[in-house]
Design a protein around this motif. Sequence first.
Motif, PDB file in Angstrom:
ATOM      1  N   LEU A  59      -1.494   1.385  -7.074  1.00 54.85           N
ATOM      2  CA  LEU A  59      -1.477   0.648  -8.345  1.00 54.85           C
ATOM      3  C   LEU A  59      -0.743   1.363  -9.274  1.00 54.85           C
ATOM      4  O   LEU A  59      -0.862   3.107  -9.350  1.00 54.85           O
ATOM      5  N   VAL A  60      -0.097   0.893  -9.975  1.00 56.82           N
ATOM      6  CA  VAL A  60       0.937   1.349 -10.361  1.00 56.82           C
ATOM      7  C   VAL A  60       0.502   1.165 -11.730  1.00 56.82           C
ATOM      8  O   VAL A  60       0.318   0.459 -12.690  1.00 56.82           O
ATOM      9  N   VAL A  61       0.466   2.604 -12.929  1.00 60.01           N
ATOM     10  CA  VAL A  61       0.199   2.355 -14.366  1.00 60.01           C
ATOM     11  C   VAL A  61       0.950   3.123 -14.904  1.00 60.01           C
ATOM     12  O   VAL A  61       1.765   4.051 -15.419  1.00 60.01           O
ATOM     13  N   ASP A  62       1.709   1.686 -16.442  1.00 57.32           N
ATOM     14  CA  ASP A  62       2.856   1.823 -17.277  1.00 57.32           C
ATOM     15  C   ASP A  62       2.344   1.343 -18.078  1.00 57.32           C
ATOM     16  O   ASP A  62       2.350  -0.222 -17.866  1.00 57.32           O
ATOM     17  N   ASP A  63       2.510   1.577 -19.417  1.00 52.24           N
ATOM     18  CA  ASP A  63       2.496   1.276 -20.709  1.00 52.24           C
ATOM     19  C   ASP A  63       3.389   0.133 -20.685  1.00 52.24           C
ATOM     20  O   ASP A  63       3.680  -1.136 -21.956  1.00 52.24           O
ATOM     21  N   ASP A 104     -10.303   1.010 -15.184  1.00 56.03           N
ATOM     22  CA  ASP A 104     -11.245  -0.343 -15.672  1.00 56.03           C
ATOM     23  C   ASP A 104     -11.002  -0.286 -14.259  1.00 56.03           C
ATOM     24  O   ASP A 104     -12.419  -1.513 -13.228  1.00 56.03           O
ATOM     25  N   TRP A 105     -10.040  -0.765 -13.640  1.00 58.36           N
ATOM     26  CA  TRP A 105      -9.609  -1.104 -12.036  1.00 58.36           C
ATOM     27  C   TRP A 105     -10.181  -0.257 -11.275  1.00 58.36           C
ATOM     28  O   TRP A 105     -10.879  -1.389 -10.230  1.00 58.36           O
ATOM     29  N   LEU A 106     -10.006  -0.053 -11.140  1.00 55.86           N
ATOM     30  CA  LEU A 106     -10.976   1.298 -10.151  1.00 55.86           C
ATOM     31  C   LEU A 106     -12.085   1.309 -10.432  1.00 55.86           C
ATOM     32  O   LEU A 106     -12.542   1.379  -8.944  1.00 55.86           O
ATOM     33  N   ALA A 107     -12.696   1.096 -11.167  1.00 53.59           N
ATOM     34  CA  ALA A 107     -13.516   0.715 -11.143  1.00 53.59           C
ATOM     35  C   ALA A 107     -14.475  -0.369 -10.862  1.00 53.59           C
ATOM     36  O   ALA A 107     -15.510  -0.455  -9.698  1.00 53.59           O
ATOM     37  N   HIS A 148     -13.042  -2.369  -8.503  1.00 52.04           N
ATOM     38  CA  HIS A 148     -12.196  -2.184  -6.559  1.00 52.04           C
ATOM     39  C   HIS A 148     -12.176  -0.716  -6.018  1.00 52.04           C
ATOM     40  O   HIS A 148     -11.204  -0.366  -5.664  1.00 52.04           O
ATOM     41  N   PRO A 149     -14.190  -0.636  -6.108  1.00 51.60           N
ATOM     42  CA  PRO A 149     -14.203   0.569  -5.228  1.00 51.60           C
ATOM     43  C   PRO A 149     -13.707   0.549  -4.244  1.00 51.60           C
ATOM     44  O   PRO A 149     -13.564  -0.131  -3.679  1.00 51.60           O
ATOM     45  N   GLY A 150     -12.518   1.771  -3.452  1.00 52.20           N
ATOM     46  CA  GLY A 150     -12.041   1.300  -2.477  1.00 52.20           C
ATOM     47  C   GLY A 150     -10.760   0.956  -2.600  1.00 52.20           C
ATOM     48  O   GLY A 150     -10.489   0.919  -1.240  1.00 52.20           O
ATOM     49  N   SER A 151     -10.368   0.441  -3.150  1.00 57.90           N
ATOM     50  CA  SER A 151      -9.006  -0.499  -2.990  1.00 57.90           C
ATOM     51  C   SER A 151      -7.858   0.208  -2.643  1.00 57.90           C
ATOM     52  O   SER A 151      -6.816  -0.042  -2.761  1.00 57.90           O
ATOM     53  N   ALA A 152      -7.799   1.075  -4.029  1.00 54.86           N
ATOM     54  CA  ALA A 152      -5.798   0.997  -3.893  1.00 54.86           C
ATOM     55  C   ALA A 152      -6.316   2.742  -2.832  1.00 54.86           C
ATOM     56  O   ALA A 152      -6.737   3.386  -2.970  1.00 54.86           O
ATOM     57  N   ASP A 153      -4.975   2.898  -2.499  1.00 61.78           N
ATOM     58  CA  ASP A 153      -4.873   3.805  -1.427  1.00 61.78           C
ATOM     59  C   ASP A 153      -3.900   5.064  -1.989  1.00 61.78           C
ATOM     60  O   ASP A 153      -4.344   6.011  -1.590  1.00 61.78           O
ATOM     61  N   LEU A 154      -3.237   4.190  -3.504  1.00 60.01           N
ATOM     62  CA  LEU A 154      -2.720   5.442  -3.898  1.00 60.01           C
ATOM     63  C   LEU A 154      -2.120   5.288  -6.000  1.00 60.01           C
ATOM     64  O   LEU A 154      -1.878   3.847  -5.523  1.00 60.01           O
ATOM     65  N   VAL A 155      -2.272   5.743  -7.007  1.00 60.56           N
ATOM     66  CA  VAL A 155      -1.612   5.602  -7.726  1.00 60.56           C
ATOM     67  C   VAL A 155      -0.880   6.043  -8.590  1.00 60.56           C
ATOM     68  O   VAL A 155       0.478   7.738  -8.443  1.00 60.56           O
ATOM     69  N   LEU A 156       0.309   5.539  -8.595  1.00 54.17           N
ATOM     70  CA  LEU A 156       1.332   5.747  -9.426  1.00 54.17           C
ATOM     71  C   LEU A 156       1.818   6.131 -10.985  1.00 54.17           C
ATOM     72  O   LEU A 156       0.868   4.404 -11.351  1.00 54.17           O
ATOM     73  N   MET A 157       1.188   6.299 -12.206  1.00 54.73           N
ATOM     74  CA  MET A 157       0.831   7.237 -12.650  1.00 54.73           C
ATOM     75  C   MET A 157       1.646   7.890 -14.322  1.00 54.73           C
ATOM     76  O   MET A 157       2.555   7.921 -13.901  1.00 54.73           O
ATOM     77  N   ASP A 158       1.739   6.870 -14.642  1.00 54.61           N
ATOM     78  CA  ASP A 158       2.842   7.439 -15.835  1.00 54.61           C
ATOM     79  C   ASP A 158       2.508   8.302 -17.177  1.00 54.61           C
ATOM     80  O   ASP A 158       0.855   8.218 -17.100  1.00 54.61           O
ATOM     81  N   LEU A 159       3.134   9.408 -17.897  1.00 49.67           N
ATOM     82  CA  LEU A 159       2.492  10.250 -18.589  1.00 49.67           C
ATOM     83  C   LEU A 159       1.580   9.913 -20.030  1.00 49.67           C
ATOM     84  O   LEU A 159       1.123  10.163 -20.363  1.00 49.67           O
ATOM     85  N   GLN A 160       3.032   9.271 -20.837  1.00 51.01           N
ATOM     86  CA  GLN A 160       2.885   9.154 -21.826  1.00 51.01           C
ATOM     87  C   GLN A 160       2.506   7.915 -22.280  1.00 51.01           C
ATOM     88  O   GLN A 160       3.640   6.937 -22.169  1.00 51.01           O
ATOM     89  N   MET A 161       1.436   7.680 -22.750  1.00 52.65           N
ATOM     90  CA  MET A 161       1.722   5.985 -22.909  1.00 52.65           C
ATOM     91  C   MET A 161       0.551   6.287 -24.028  1.00 52.65           C
ATOM     92  O   MET A 161      -0.529   7.394 -24.295  1.00 52.65           O
ATOM     93  N   PRO A 162      -0.326   5.614 -24.883  1.00 55.23           N
ATOM     94  CA  PRO A 162      -0.512   5.299 -25.939  1.00 55.23           C
ATOM     95  C   PRO A 162      -2.159   5.070 -25.433  1.00 55.23           C
ATOM     96  O   PRO A 162      -2.727   4.615 -24.145  1.00 55.23           O
ATOM     97  N   GLY A 163      -3.147   5.641 -25.982  1.00 58.44           N
ATOM     98  CA  GLY A 163      -4.315   5.739 -25.886  1.00 58.44           C
ATOM     99  C   GLY A 163      -4.763   6.789 -24.975  1.00 58.44           C
ATOM    100  O   GLY A 163      -4.773   8.028 -25.316  1.00 58.44           O
TER     101      GLY A 163
END
Length: 903
Positions: A780-784, A814-817, A819-834
């Motif tokens: 799961l890639v999280v980036d604005d 919301d995506w993790l909720a 799709h429970p158990g679907s993601a093996d790893l999350v790549l998370m950006d730090l500086q995002m709005p909200g």
Amino acid sequence: MSAPESNADETKAGAEARPGRARFLRHFLPEILPIVLLITAAGWLIAEGLAREELRSLTARRMERLELALATVNARTLDAVDQLWAAQWLPTLAAAVAQPSATNLAPLAEGFSAVASTGPCTDQLRWIDRNGQERVVIQRRGSLMVSVPPEELQNKADRPYVRHGLRLLPGQLYVSTLDLNQEHGQLERPYRPTIRLALPLFDPDGQRQGLVVLNSSGRCLLRTWLQEIQNDTSHLMLVNREGIQLGLAEQQQDWTFLLPGARAEQKKISLARTAPAAWAAMRSTSKGSASLPDGDWTWKHVDTQQAIDTQQAIRDHVLRLSHSHAGGSHLAGSSQLGFDLLGVIHLPAAERAAIVGQHRRDVLLPTSLLLGLAVLNGIRLTRFRLRLLSVNRQIAARAEEARSNAEAKTAFLANMSHEIRTPLHVVLGLAHLLDQESLTAGQRKLVSQIQASGQLLRSLTNDILDFTKIDAGQLQLEDGTFTLDAVLDRLATILAVAAANKPIDLRISPPAHPLGRLRGDATRLEQVLVNLTTNAAKFTEQGHIALLTTVLELQPQQVQLRFEVRDSGIGIPKELQEAIFRPYVQEDDSIARLYGGSGLGLAISHRLVELMGGQLAVESTPGQGSCFQFTVSFERLPTALAAPARSPLLLHCRALGWQASAVADGPAALALLHRDDPQQPPPQLVLLDRAAGAEEIRQACGEPPPRILLIVRAGQSLALEASGLPAGVDGVLDQPITATAMAAAMAEDRPTAATETGAAPTAATKTAAAQKPLEGLHLLVVDDNRLNRHLAERIFSNEGASVSQAEGGQQALDWLAAHPGSADLVLMDLQMPGLGGCAATRQIRAQESLAHLPVVALSAGATTGQRQAAMEAGMDAFLTKPFDVAEAIALIRRLCGREGPLP
């Protein structure tokens, strides 16, 4: 004069001097002794007075902190009364009492939740009916207030607070003692100290309908106490009737004194055990002080008219709330309260002795001198002090200005690094994706040069941040395994780009002995070598640049290496050879205008070499060139020692396991080939420094023909290939030459008909393509930034992973909720709005089902503070944009439990 006459004169003079000395002593001693005694006594009294004043002031300040802390805790308790009263007046409660159906109980639960959410110390808010049965329970879980399902509701009729509460008259308030919370008849683990407040509930006909009960967290109240006293439990104490220091109980999580049958006076956190004499004095009077061998003690009973959980305070507060409602009833009586406390201030004997001793040392001698010189030097001393204060204020102002400037510089550099890294990440990522496509040799070389130039730009950006870290003393070396050949390969690519289109011979000479794998900081070693070699390329217009690596000491477990970077550039004057290692310094302004550069590279390299245990030195002559050298040691994995070689090309061949011969020119090569030697097979690869004689050499080699490559200077290969290769030459090899480049040239096949016409790949190619290192993983890639998300998806999808995207922290949750158990790893950006990356990670870690989900920070921010914030938020690792794809794949595999060799 004769000797007898001389002796007579000396005897007479001595007899006259003795009475003079005696008179001096008779007048001096009576006058000076009282003055000495007076000065000494005055100094002693001043020292004792200052010590007493400091002790009194210290005790007064601590008493003020104590009273403020008690007032804060009292206010927190009265907030709980506010919540309880607000809950009792909820319209939904009246509806539920009148008709306790599911339709009415659900809105009541929502109302209770809204009320309870306003109190940070509220653990539970309940309606218990007149039979002791819980009808609605709202309790805290993490940061949320949730409703307890009906099947988990309990009957509390046997609990003391229910029995007492059901006997309350209208308007009365019950406050329980501090005890451990029980659920389903058992003490809750971990222990949860709790205070319960209850108000009776009556219907309009005056019939008792149970209780509204609020559970207030004792730990929350005590944390408030600790926060107010700044965790200073050694000097400020909140003590209950058994002598237990409640602040220490919270710090040490020791609540066993509340267990049934526990003997609190035997606990290590009890004054009855740790300070029995002081505790005996406190039990004899509600307020006082005592100076004992273990220190000074001051205490006061928490007055029932002023402090925490007092009957009158709560009574008055509830009366005020009652009168704010029409028809509010009058309170009558109150219950036994949960705390019977002492506020205690302790000044340990060691601290007391230190203060007194310090004042004695500081005051006695200065006071003696000042009293003797006060009249003569008073005015001068006053003027001096005024000047000194003025200077101190100026120094403090300048220090504050310097600190502010340093913080602003650091923030600016971090922000600029982030802004540069973001587009650079996209450029390098797209170059990586382009490198995965089917390209011609020339196109692939262009992509390689784009990647190398991008890495160089990333290195320059890192230089800026490294300098700020070095300047702040925050840079630390890493400890990992590496091979020197890999470092030299990467260096060769960067140096070739830096020296492109210049008539310069580039040479990288590996050590004569094969070293195997080493342990140390390869990144910092490469950074130093890149700085030195690219500097040489910058200041050298023609001639040569050579990196020489010499083994000074070789042992089975350690090797000492000397690196020398030699060039034929402009050179450095003797008087500037020390200054160039200082930041922002170049030879002169004209050099900076002509060649550019920040002046940081050599300063950073100098400090990095020092951190690695070496010293960077320079020898240079203007107009002839320079030689930078340093010596460092690395841990070495055990390996067999080999005999040294001489030629750099022969060294590379040995590293590849090849047999090789070196000759001076073409005729010598033909002579070697025409020699009839059965032990000398025909060559498979021929490297030439000039094209003349290539065709003759090919014919002399026979069948199969060898691969003949022409060695050219950096940047000349594309132009040569575009204009046509000389006769007999199959390809070109750019300087500087490395073992990897030679292996690649040997393995490179000539184009076949299938590849030129776009034929389908072979079965072997398909098998190789199917062996992808991230096969079967879901990321799961999280980036604005949409482009960053798309780029990450393309890169990791090409490596076999399935990738989903989220454009912010809340969308990721919301995506993790969903799709429970679907993601093996999350790549998370730090500086995002909200909801930012750190906040989103904290919420992920707060969920039990996601507590162990690997989360990797993926950010263009690269400061130490950003890394530390990411780790404190619960992230598992940190990748800085632009990231190295191979390193990212290795990290993902390790965090996902795939630490075996890559396919």
